[in-house]
Write an enzyme that holds these catalytic residues in place. Structure first.
Site, PDB file in Angstrom:
ATOM      1  N   HIS A   1      -7.032   4.790   6.936  1.00  0.00           N
ATOM      2  CA  HIS A   1      -6.675   5.002   5.474  1.00  0.00           C
ATOM      3  C   HIS A   1      -7.869   5.236   4.684  1.00  0.00           C
ATOM      4  O   HIS A   1      -9.052   4.696   4.859  1.00  0.00           O
ATOM      5  CB  HIS A   1      -5.837   4.122   4.925  1.00  0.00           C
ATOM      6  CG  HIS A   1      -4.597   3.807   5.590  1.00  0.00           C
ATOM      7  ND1 HIS A   1      -3.439   4.498   5.394  1.00  0.00           N
ATOM      8  CD2 HIS A   1      -4.172   2.843   6.581  1.00  0.00           C
ATOM      9  CE1 HIS A   1      -2.355   4.223   6.266  1.00  0.00           C
ATOM     10  NE2 HIS A   1      -2.890   3.214   6.985  1.00  0.00           N
TER      11      HIS A   1
ATOM     12  N   ASP B   1      -1.844   8.747  -0.080  1.00  0.00           N
ATOM     13  CA  ASP B   1      -2.080   7.476   0.572  1.00  0.00           C
ATOM     14  C   ASP B   1      -2.894   6.681  -0.372  1.00  0.00           C
ATOM     15  O   ASP B   1      -3.918   6.689  -0.772  1.00  0.00           O
ATOM     16  CB  ASP B   1      -2.854   7.932   1.728  1.00  0.00           C
ATOM     17  CG  ASP B   1      -2.852   6.664   2.602  1.00  0.00           C
ATOM     18  OD1 ASP B   1      -2.616   5.310   2.143  1.00  0.00           O
ATOM     19  OD2 ASP B   1      -3.256   6.795   3.827  1.00  0.00           O
TER      20      ASP B   1
END
Length: 563
Positions: free
Chosen positions: A375, A202
């Site tokens: 995130h 990510d």
């Protein structure tokens, strides 16, 4: 950072696995990756994204799946990292064409099943959990627990004939999650010790320094807002953020308030999460949104969609006085518990302004810690890289600036530049034990536009016409013509849509009618009786005339009626 020359060497007969991103690179959305070895394929995620401002009338955008359709006999399964739309939104469109078995955690499966029900589809689905080990032909998959902004997020350690390919999915490292256990970093270290060939991780927050704060940060801020409140509290957040919804419910119970839910996706997620045990709502807490008038303001909490200012969302309808059950009152406390997704800033600002005009108190991320990202920031990414120690690295999930920042981060902690690959959708990364390189050929990729029930039937030409219509409008020329002779029998009539108001532009319309009449008479004099040629002549002359008079270029549509 450009891709450097790959490391050469190794045995010519080493097993080679193809890694093919079909979506999710150079964009935030429609994530989908294909792992291919000989005549076997494993799919990771199948998402969608929302249309850009230039995609007029489009509902959603999904990946081009033609490569999968052409290789349907190779596909062994689809494994899903978590239940956000950018990872599951394309599944109904894939399953329409391919009966692929789907593997996901319980909440993610519940969300997928709800989507399939809306599309009238069924599928072979299997619930998985952290610790499971799955076999897909030559691919062996270990499921690993992750923390993210939706429950049930997982990563995959995929053992292939070439080596272990590790896909993180979306995650952050939260040592104090509201529900469940934190990431099993010890298992990550064990996998890294045994060797990881390729890491796909990510990149969304790769430009941000430090750590992503824990969800507990939001807990404290929301509590400080709830405690003194004497008015209605309306909280807008992502429907999929089940942990956030749970804490809002817990606060409502703590401060003796009832909870109403608004917005179709929020209602669906609350129902599914409750049934599966991810949400715990004490009996008597939930009330129908249509029965709030029976409660005092200090007894009410409304959880709603619309934190991104979406035009049809519940909060936007409240702000515009279009909501059937909720009208904004002076001193309502409205919390936007999210951060703006890039591109949504203007719509969110419009909603905030409308709410403030009605006298509401609006609390959003610029003025309070009411949202944390799902995130990882740079220090969390460094930890994952250090634990897994991958030989090769491919940043995923982000625009180019995010991928580039993540690539530079990996290089900064010691990975050779030649082992880092910034890919594009459709690229093919061939990876083996001692070699990785980007193939010269690409697979079919791109955006497939979904408009109503139409999938892929709207392309660049239609979008161009919609753009022109939105900018300059349409002029329709209607005339009755004798087919054989080309004689003008009746008309022409000039109709305007989105160009000028006819009653206020009678002189312009009359002059345009004269131009068309003259063109048609000239066509007859020259013996030009082919309708296509006559329409082109009308279109060209009228376009020139209109531009000279208005400096605008509407779409011109001649329609001839045969008599």
């Amino acid at each position: 950072m450009k891709n450097r020359n790959p490391r050469r060497g190794g045995k010519a007969n080493e097993p080679v696995v193809k890694v093919i991103p079909l979506g999710g690179l150079n964009e935030v959305g429609k994530n989908m990756t294909v792992l291919e070895y000989k005549d076997e394929m494993l799919l990771v995620d199948c998402g969608m994204t929302f249309p850009s401002d230039e995609m007029y009338g489009i509902d959603i955008v999904i990946p081009d799946m033609s490569y999968l359709i052409n290789n349907r006999e190779k596909i062994k399964g689809l494994i899903i990292t978590h239940g956000h739309e950018d990872h599951i939104g394309g599944i109904p469109y894939l399953l329409r064409r391919l009966p692929v078995p789907v593997y996901a955690t319980r909440l993610t499966l519940g969300l997928i099943e709800n989507k399939l029900k809306e599309h009238g589809l069924t599928a072979k689905m299997r619930a998985i959990k952290p610790g499971d080990r799955l076999n897909f032909g030559s691919f062996r998959v270990e499921v690993l627990r992750m923390t993210h902004s939706v429950a049930g997020a997982v990563a995959f350690a995929i053992t292939t004939p070439a080596g272990v390919i590790f896909h993180t999915g979306d995650f952050k490292i939260d040592y104090t999650p509201l529900q469940g256990e934190p990431i099993d970093l010890q298992r990550f270290a064990e996998i890294g010790k045994n060797g990881v060939l390729l890491l796909m991780a990510d990149s969304t927050n790769a430009q941000r320094k430090g750590y992503t704060p824990s969800e507990q940060t939001v807990v404290a801020t929301l509590d400080s807002i709830f405690a003194p409140a004497k008015n209605r509290i309306i909280v807008a957040t992502f429907a999929s953020n089940v942990d956030r919804v749970q804490h809002i419910i817990d606060l409502a119970v703590k401060y003796k308030r009832k909870v109403a839910v608004s917005g179709r996706s929020m209602v669906n997620v609350v129902e599914i999460a409750s049934q599966l045990g991810y949400l715990h709502i004490p009996e008597g807490t939930l009330v129908d949104i249509n029965r709030l008038r029976n409660l005092r303001d200090e007894q009410i909490v409304i959880i709603t969609t619309g934190s991104q200012g979406e035009p049809m969302s519940a909060l936007t309808r409240m702000a515009s006085n279009d909501h059937r059950a909720v009208q904004i009152k002076k001193n309502d406390i409205i919390i936007l518990s999210s951060s703006p997704i890039p591109g949504n800033e203007k719509t969110i600002s419009n909603v905030i302004n409308k709410l403030l005009e009605k006298g509401a108190q609006v609390i959003y991320s610029d003025i309070a810690d009411i949202h944390v990202s799902g995130h990882p920031c740079q220090e969390e990414l460094k930890l994952i890289h250090s634990l897994l120690k991958p030989k090769y690295f491919m940043p995923v999930h982000g625009e180019y600036r995010h991928l580039d920042a993540h690539a530079k981060l990996a290089e900064g902690i010691g990975m050779p530049r030649s082992h880092i690959f910034i890919m594009k959708n459709g690229n093919v990364l061939n990876v083996s034990k001692n070699r990785a390189e980007v193939a010269k050929e690409e697979v079919a990729h791109g955006n497939v536009l979904v408009d109503g029930l139409g999938v892929g039937d709207v392309g660049n030409i239609v979008l161009r016409d919609r753009k022109l219509l939105s900018e300059s409008g349409l002029i329709i020329v209607v005339a009755a013509i004798e087919r054989g002779s080309g004689l003008l029998v009746s008309g022409p009539e000039i109709l305007s849509r989105g160009f000028v108001y006819v009653r206020e532009s009678e002189e312009l319309i009359a002059s345009a009618r004269d131009v068309v009449t003259e063109v048609l008479e000239n066509c007859q004099d020259r013996g030009m009786h082919e309708w296509s040629a006559m329409k082109n002549a009308v279109r060209d002359e009228l376009r020139t005339f209109i531009y000279e008079q208005t400096r605008r270029s509407p779409i011109i549509l001649p329609i001839f009626l045969e008599v």
